[in-house]
Every structure is written in structure tokens, then in C-alpha cells.
Design a protein around this motif. Sequence first.
Motif, PDB file in Angstrom:
ATOM      1  N   ALA A 338     -43.746 -14.184   3.667  1.00  0.00           N
ATOM      2  CA  ALA A 338     -43.944 -15.584   4.075  1.00  0.00           C
ATOM      3  C   ALA A 338     -43.261 -15.906   5.391  1.00  0.00           C
ATOM      4  CB  ALA A 338     -43.418 -16.517   2.984  1.00  0.00           C
ATOM      5  N   GLY A 339     -42.662 -14.910   6.050  1.00  0.00           N
ATOM      6  CA  GLY A 339     -41.979 -15.149   7.314  1.00  0.00           C
ATOM      7  C   GLY A 339     -40.540 -14.661   7.269  1.00  0.00           C
ATOM      8  N   LEU A 340     -39.785 -15.046   8.275  1.00  0.00           N
ATOM      9  CA  LEU A 340     -38.397 -14.616   8.420  1.00  0.00           C
ATOM     10  C   LEU A 340     -37.473 -15.731   7.938  1.00  0.00           C
ATOM     11  CD1 LEU A 340     -36.574 -12.301   9.579  1.00  0.00           C
ATOM     12  CD2 LEU A 340     -36.538 -13.608  11.714  1.00  0.00           C
ATOM     13  N   TYR A 341     -36.551 -15.376   7.038  1.00  0.00           N
ATOM     14  CA  TYR A 341     -35.622 -16.343   6.460  1.00  0.00           C
ATOM     15  C   TYR A 341     -34.178 -15.901   6.687  1.00  0.00           C
ATOM     16  CZ  TYR A 341     -39.338 -18.745   3.853  1.00  0.00           C
ATOM     17  OH  TYR A 341     -40.452 -19.465   3.507  1.00  0.00           O
ATOM     18  N   THR A 342     -33.276 -16.888   6.689  1.00  0.00           N
ATOM     19  CA  THR A 342     -31.848 -16.593   6.652  1.00  0.00           C
ATOM     20  C   THR A 342     -31.272 -17.090   5.335  1.00  0.00           C
ATOM     21  OG1 THR A 342     -31.299 -18.681   7.778  1.00  0.00           O
ATOM     22  CG2 THR A 342     -31.530 -16.701   9.149  1.00  0.00           C
ATOM     23  N   ILE A 343     -30.317 -16.327   4.799  1.00  0.00           N
ATOM     24  CA  ILE A 343     -29.575 -16.709   3.602  1.00  0.00           C
ATOM     25  C   ILE A 343     -28.107 -16.789   3.986  1.00  0.00           C
ATOM     26  CG2 ILE A 343     -28.981 -16.129   1.223  1.00  0.00           C
ATOM     27  CD1 ILE A 343     -31.924 -16.665   1.556  1.00  0.00           C
ATOM     28  N   GLU A 344     -27.506 -17.969   3.885  1.00  0.00           N
ATOM     29  CA  GLU A 344     -26.093 -18.130   4.185  1.00  0.00           C
ATOM     30  C   GLU A 344     -25.276 -17.715   2.968  1.00  0.00           C
ATOM     31  OE1 GLU A 344     -25.257 -22.058   5.508  1.00  0.00           O
ATOM     32  OE2 GLU A 344     -26.662 -21.968   7.203  1.00  0.00           O
ATOM     33  N   LEU A 345     -24.387 -16.738   3.177  1.00  0.00           N
ATOM     34  CA  LEU A 345     -23.647 -16.177   2.049  1.00  0.00           C
ATOM     35  C   LEU A 345     -22.672 -17.175   1.447  1.00  0.00           C
ATOM     36  CD1 LEU A 345     -22.909 -12.558   3.350  1.00  0.00           C
ATOM     37  CD2 LEU A 345     -24.861 -13.404   2.049  1.00  0.00           C
ATOM     38  N   ASN A 346     -22.068 -18.019   2.261  1.00  0.00           N
ATOM     39  CA  ASN A 346     -21.072 -18.959   1.738  1.00  0.00           C
ATOM     40  C   ASN A 346     -21.705 -20.135   1.012  1.00  0.00           C
ATOM     41  OD1 ASN A 346     -18.928 -17.432   2.730  1.00  0.00           O
ATOM     42  ND2 ASN A 346     -18.915 -18.502   4.698  1.00  0.00           N
ATOM     43  N   SER A 347     -22.720 -20.737   1.605  1.00  0.00           N
ATOM     44  CA  SER A 347     -23.325 -21.937   1.021  1.00  0.00           C
ATOM     45  C   SER A 347     -24.502 -21.626   0.106  1.00  0.00           C
ATOM     46  CB  SER A 347     -23.793 -22.880   2.139  1.00  0.00           C
ATOM     47  OG  SER A 347     -24.852 -22.281   2.888  1.00  0.00           O
ATOM     48  N   GLY A 348     -25.112 -20.450   0.281  1.00  0.00           N
ATOM     49  CA  GLY A 348     -26.295 -20.116  -0.505  1.00  0.00           C
ATOM     50  C   GLY A 348     -27.562 -20.783  -0.002  1.00  0.00           C
ATOM     51  N   ARG A 349     -27.496 -21.444   1.136  1.00  0.00           N
ATOM     52  CA  ARG A 349     -28.678 -22.114   1.671  1.00  0.00           C
ATOM     53  C   ARG A 349     -29.620 -21.121   2.329  1.00  0.00           C
ATOM     54  NH1 ARG A 349     -26.116 -26.772   5.316  1.00  0.00           N
ATOM     55  NH2 ARG A 349     -24.925 -24.927   5.976  1.00  0.00           N
ATOM     56  N   SER A 350     -30.902 -21.403   2.253  1.00  0.00           N
ATOM     57  CA  SER A 350     -31.908 -20.581   2.911  1.00  0.00           C
ATOM     58  C   SER A 350     -32.635 -21.417   3.945  1.00  0.00           C
ATOM     59  CB  SER A 350     -32.912 -20.017   1.900  1.00  0.00           C
ATOM     60  OG  SER A 350     -33.653 -21.064   1.295  1.00  0.00           O
ATOM     61  N   LYS A 351     -33.154 -20.743   4.985  1.00  0.00           N
ATOM     62  CA  LYS A 351     -33.857 -21.451   6.044  1.00  0.00           C
ATOM     63  C   LYS A 351     -34.898 -20.519   6.652  1.00  0.00           C
ATOM     64  CE  LYS A 351     -33.126 -23.756  10.512  1.00  0.00           C
ATOM     65  NZ  LYS A 351     -32.115 -24.111  11.544  1.00  0.00           N
ATOM     66  N   LYS A 352     -36.101 -21.035   6.824  1.00  0.00           N
ATOM     67  CA  LYS A 352     -37.145 -20.269   7.494  1.00  0.00           C
ATOM     68  C   LYS A 352     -36.963 -20.425   8.999  1.00  0.00           C
ATOM     69  CE  LYS A 352     -42.113 -19.364   7.406  1.00  0.00           C
ATOM     70  NZ  LYS A 352     -43.414 -19.745   6.807  1.00  0.00           N
ATOM     71  N   VAL A 353     -36.837 -19.293   9.704  1.00  0.00           N
ATOM     72  CA  VAL A 353     -36.547 -19.345  11.136  1.00  0.00           C
ATOM     73  C   VAL A 353     -37.679 -18.796  11.992  1.00  0.00           C
ATOM     74  CG1 VAL A 353     -34.050 -19.295  10.833  1.00  0.00           C
ATOM     75  CG2 VAL A 353     -35.309 -17.139  10.992  1.00  0.00           C
ATOM     76  N   HIS A 354     -38.692 -18.177  11.363  1.00  0.00           N
ATOM     77  CA  HIS A 354     -39.820 -17.678  12.152  1.00  0.00           C
ATOM     78  C   HIS A 354     -40.994 -17.398  11.229  1.00  0.00           C
ATOM     79  CE1 HIS A 354     -41.953 -15.299  15.257  1.00  0.00           C
ATOM     80  NE2 HIS A 354     -41.157 -15.910  16.096  1.00  0.00           N
ATOM     81  N   GLU A 355     -42.207 -17.522  11.782  1.00  0.00           N
ATOM     82  CA  GLU A 355     -43.415 -17.284  10.999  1.00  0.00           C
ATOM     83  C   GLU A 355     -43.782 -15.808  10.910  1.00  0.00           C
ATOM     84  OE1 GLU A 355     -45.156 -19.359   9.289  1.00  0.00           O
ATOM     85  OE2 GLU A 355     -44.166 -21.221   9.895  1.00  0.00           O
ATOM     86  N   GLU A 356     -43.214 -14.984  11.796  1.00  0.00           N
ATOM     87  CA  GLU A 356     -43.566 -13.563  11.845  1.00  0.00           C
ATOM     88  C   GLU A 356     -43.275 -12.886  10.507  1.00  0.00           C
ATOM     89  OE1 GLU A 356     -45.157 -10.271  12.951  1.00  0.00           O
ATOM     90  OE2 GLU A 356     -45.007 -11.858  14.465  1.00  0.00           O
ATOM     91  N   LYS A 357     -44.191 -11.993  10.082  1.00  0.00           N
ATOM     92  CA  LYS A 357     -44.070 -11.347   8.781  1.00  0.00           C
ATOM     93  C   LYS A 357     -43.751  -9.855   8.868  1.00  0.00           C
ATOM     94  CE  LYS A 357     -47.660 -14.511   7.166  1.00  0.00           C
ATOM     95  NZ  LYS A 357     -49.018 -14.617   6.592  1.00  0.00           N
TER      96      LYS A 357
END
Length: 380
Positions: A338-357
Amino acid sequence: MSEIFLRIPADDPKSLVLAAAVCTAWRRIFCDLSFTRQYRKFHGAPPMLGFLRNTYHERTWGTGRNKQYEGYVVSSFVSTASFRSPACHERRHRRVLDSRHGLVLFQTPKRGEEFVVCDLITYDRWRINVSPELSGLIWNYELDEDDDDVENEMVTWNAAVLCVKDKCDHTYCHYGPFLVALMGSDEEQGVTFASVYSSETHKWSDMISIPEQDLMQMTGHIAVMGDKVYFQCEAETTVEYIIGKQELSRFDLPGEDEEFDDSDVDLVGVDDGMLLFATVLGPRLYLWSLEACPNVAEDWSRRRDIELGPLLPPRALFGMSVVGFAEGVGAVFLNTEAGLYTIELNSGRSKKVHEEKSVEKVMPYMSFYTKAWGRSPTSH
């Protein structure tokens, strides 16, 4: 006003620049060296302004039997904040090798030099040529019996850039001296070799080597701790290069549970003063920590497992792989369907940062944007 300005998020350079442009009095605050030092101290680790990546393309010309093909690489910068450097637009024939301490290392095969180091905040560039001893190795060629250059696929290599400013905490590395550490493997000769370039002497050190059969991962991640640089080879082997002592050594990762036999456990960076390794298996992210200069298997420990199901949309749970790590902010990059995501280890938050698969590797760019505030003569 200074107390208010200190609280502007470090990953929002646009607001910083706009505030500095409101009036002379506000600009004077931003350009004051004591304020910029307080700002960096207040926010701690440099923010992630974006990441760099490489994409591979093919160009064709001619028709019929005269049709020809040429493969080339394009490097690009993807912003994850309100930041866009003029030095970051897409560039053909320029491959990103590493990004660290506010510097980016490019390989430039179509130019007159082998490497270019860029500071994306100040737009400074340093062009670097390799020593004759290394030239044939990094260009992957050797002489055949007719004295013609032929490609040598038995050699792989990678390179890192790092700040060596005296007593630097790496929150403000601009204009400081740097090193480029190059390490590679020659399977035919059965050795792993290394050399380092200094921006102060403008010279490469003598090449050193150790016996080694495993090839270097050219697209592998690199970790730096002080003057120690870690490169990953094939077969879950990591090589340590101690620049100050000009020493090379290798260590194998201890065996893990059988459930990870078919998964690649890769070096991704440094976190909390330890080497960080990661892999994705099923809907979980697995992380391990390893002491620098490991001597015994007990130095290797399972750090944590993160259940990704609650953090990502259902489609993103397929085809996942770890492709990067942002040190300081503790964010793991995951390539998914579904694209490129980041997972923050401390907060557990995720964020989509790019559409590239189909991203293979990302190199986060970490830096404070405070240098850009002081570009007028009145601020020096």
C-alpha cells in the motif's frame, strides 16, 4: 517571543522561515547564534526532513536491429516535512549511497569525479576522486588478456559519510570536516578491503584488507558509532571498520529461532548506543540489539516485537520489508503493498510517507534548518 519561537516544531522549517521574514526584530532573534543553539538543545536530536532513494530506469533508442538500451539510476529526495532543498531535485546518473550528519554521499559515474558529498541545507558540495588503487575496484572492471576493460562482477562495495568535527554532537555539522569510509569485497581474491577519505587532507588512506569470502551488500544499510563503521555482507555477516586504528574485523549474527530461517535479519542502524537489526515476519516487526564489538552470543538480544495489524491498513500488511531507519527519532521505514510507511518505535504511531510500492532502500535526511536563517550579511 524567543520562548514562543523555541516551541515551533523542528520538522516544520516553513513556519520557521515565514516567522523570520515577518519583521527585522523577529529575524534578529532567529539569526542570533545563542537562540539557534538553544533551539537545537530544546529539541534534542535533529528532525527528519525527508529521505533519499534511488530508482532504476531504462532508456531505449533506435529501431529494429539498431535498437539499443541503457540502464541508469535516478536519485531523488522525498520531503516528510515542510522542507524542499533546491539541491534535492531528481538527478540522473547520480546514486545515493549514504545520508548522515546532515551530509549526503552520491556516486556520480557520469561525471569527472567518483563521489560528491552534499549538504542539503547550505547547498555546499565537495567533489571526490578515488585513489588509483581503488578505481578499478569500485568501477568493477579488470584488464583481460587484450588489455581491455571488462566488468568484474566478483567485486561489490558500499560507502558511508560521517562528520568528524571535534567534540561534535551531530546536531549542527555544517562546514565541519568529514570522512568517506569505503568498504568492499573481492570474491575472487577472497578479501574484504577498506579505505577512508579525509576532507581535511583530500587524500585516501592506504587500503587494508582481511580474508573474507562473503560479498558486501551494495544496497545494505550502514551503521556508524564514533569512528566505527559497520557494513553488512551476505550470509548475515557484519564487518566492523575502526577508522582510527585502521582495523577490519567481522562477526556473524548468532543463530535465532527456526521461525526466522527464511527471513533476512538485516542491520538497519544504531539506537540507544547499540546496533539495531530488524526483519518482518507475518504481521510483526522484530527488532534485535547488539553491542558494538560483540564478543559472545549473549550480546545479541531480542529487543521487542511490534504487532503491525493495529498500526497499518489491511492492504499494507502484505509484501512488507524493512527498508530504512531514522536514527534519533526512532522511526522504521516499511515498504508495503500500500506504499511506504514509518513506524515510530517510542509512540507506536504509523504514517504513510510515499505512494511508491517497490522501494528497496531509503536514507533519511536528518538536520536542523537553523543554518538557513542566517544567510543575509547582517546575521554573520
